[in-house]
Design an enzyme around this catalytic site. Structure first.
Site, PDB file in Angstrom:
ATOM      1  CB  ALA A  65     -27.530  23.776   9.536  1.00 43.16           C
ATOM      2  N   GLY A 108     -28.308  28.678   8.607  1.00 40.61           N
ATOM      3  CA  GLY A 108     -29.396  28.008   7.899  1.00 40.61           C
ATOM      4  C   GLY A 108     -30.762  28.619   8.186  1.00 40.61           C
ATOM      5  CD  GLU A 111     -27.600  29.284   4.332  1.00 44.18           C
ATOM      6  OE1 GLU A 111     -27.360  28.698   5.412  1.00 44.18           O
ATOM      7  OE2 GLU A 111     -27.004  29.017   3.274  1.00 44.18           O
ATOM      8  CD  GLU A 131     -23.669  29.936   7.508  1.00 40.50           C
ATOM      9  OE1 GLU A 131     -23.407  31.164   7.584  1.00 40.50           O
ATOM     10  OE2 GLU A 131     -24.788  29.497   7.180  1.00 40.50           O
TER      11      GLU A 131
END
Ligand code: HXC
Length: 257
Positions: A65, A108, A111, A131
């Site tokens: 992300a 992300g 993911e 993360e």
């Protein structure tokens, strides 16, 4: 539709979404999420499309992300924008979706690959949930999907240490379906997608749905079902006979009743 952060192409019955933010290693900012979800929704609604491939660049599928976009956000910013909730729409797409992953698939990015139905990895692909090194936790489903995909020990290790794994380890632990040489990645993913797209589309959708039922159903639901069915065997003659035979040290005579 015009998408700023992705490329959208059609190869026969296969739709290809290519993440295209090279300056940020395809970091998934909010606008990119909207583009990916919009394009996938558009392809899903198109009866000419039978499979979707999501890919990135050779260097990066997606490096996570977008940290720069999130760094100064507050709890209320996150909550009110329901940050990342848009990805649920991608997960709900009925058309089969393949992730073709080369290079970094971190945070992300990992993911997003896990939201897809399966991952084909190049031999240069690396996966990780870093993360924790940023003082956050996975937020696009990684804690749930990675754990289901690879089991508790590997998921815990990856999420608690942030360690990156290579393609060989990713295949060994069941995170990816297959590894191909980097130069063949897109061709291989397209051929696999075309193979799926040549099947009956509704049957492929049903197949996807039922596999997802196994993947997504809660353990507690399965345990509950198991326990009720277990209770129900005590309504059978064969249970009485089987247990009685054990205690009487004789072979059971089952009557299928
Ligand atoms: C924003 C990113 C980014 C990211 C890379 N960039 N990853 N920008 N968000 N996730 C930017 C860099 O800042 C840099 O911009 C440019 O992309 C190139 O990256 P470099 O670091 O210079 O490349 P390299 O040295 O090759 O290192 C590659 C890398 C590293 C190992 C992948 O970029 C990296 O560690 N990135 C962060 C990986 C990560 O922690 N992902 C998880 C994010 S959090 P400039 O402008 O300097 O050229 C997440 C969880 C979401 O996804 C849920 C929590 C809320």
């Amino acid at each position: 539709h015009f998408y700023e952060n992705i490329l959208l192409e059609r190869h026969g019955r296969v739709g290809v979404i290519t993440l295209n933010r090279p300056k940020a290693l395809n970091a998934l900012n909010f606008a990119t999420m909207q583009d990916v979800v919009g394009a996938a929704t558009q392809l899903d609604a198109d009866p000419e499309i039978g499979a979707i491939v999501i890919t990135g660049s050779e260097r990066a599928f997606a490096a996570g992300a977008d940290i720069k976009e999130m760094s100064t956000m507050s709890y209320m910013d996150m909550y009110l924008k329901d940050w990342f909730a848009g990805w649920d729409t991608l997960a709900a797409v009925r058309t089969p979706v393949i992730a073709a992953v080369s290079g970094h698939a971190l945070g992300g990015g990992c993911e997003l690959a896990l939201i897809c139905d399966f991952i084909i990895a190049s031999d240069t692909a690396t996966f990780g949930q870093p993360e924790i090194k940023l003082g956050v936790i996975p937020g696009m489903g990684g804690s749930q999907r990675l754990t289901r995909a690879v089991g508790k020990a590997k998921a815990m290790e990856m999420i608690l240490t942030g360690r990156t794994i290579d393609a060989v380890e990713a295949e060994r632990i069941g995170l990816v379906a297959r590894i191909v040489p980097a130069t063949d990645l897109l061709a291989d993913a397209l051929a696999t997608a075309a193979d799926i797209a040549a099947k009956s589309a509704p049957i492929a959708m049903l197949a996807k749905e039922v596999v997802n039922a196994a993947y997504e159903s809660m353990l507690s639901g399965g345990i509950h079902l198991e326990r009720r069915l277990f209770h129900s065997v005590f309504a059978t003659d064969d249970q009485s006979e089987g247990m009685a035979a054990f205690i009487e040290k004789r072979p059971p005579v089952f009557t299928n009743r």
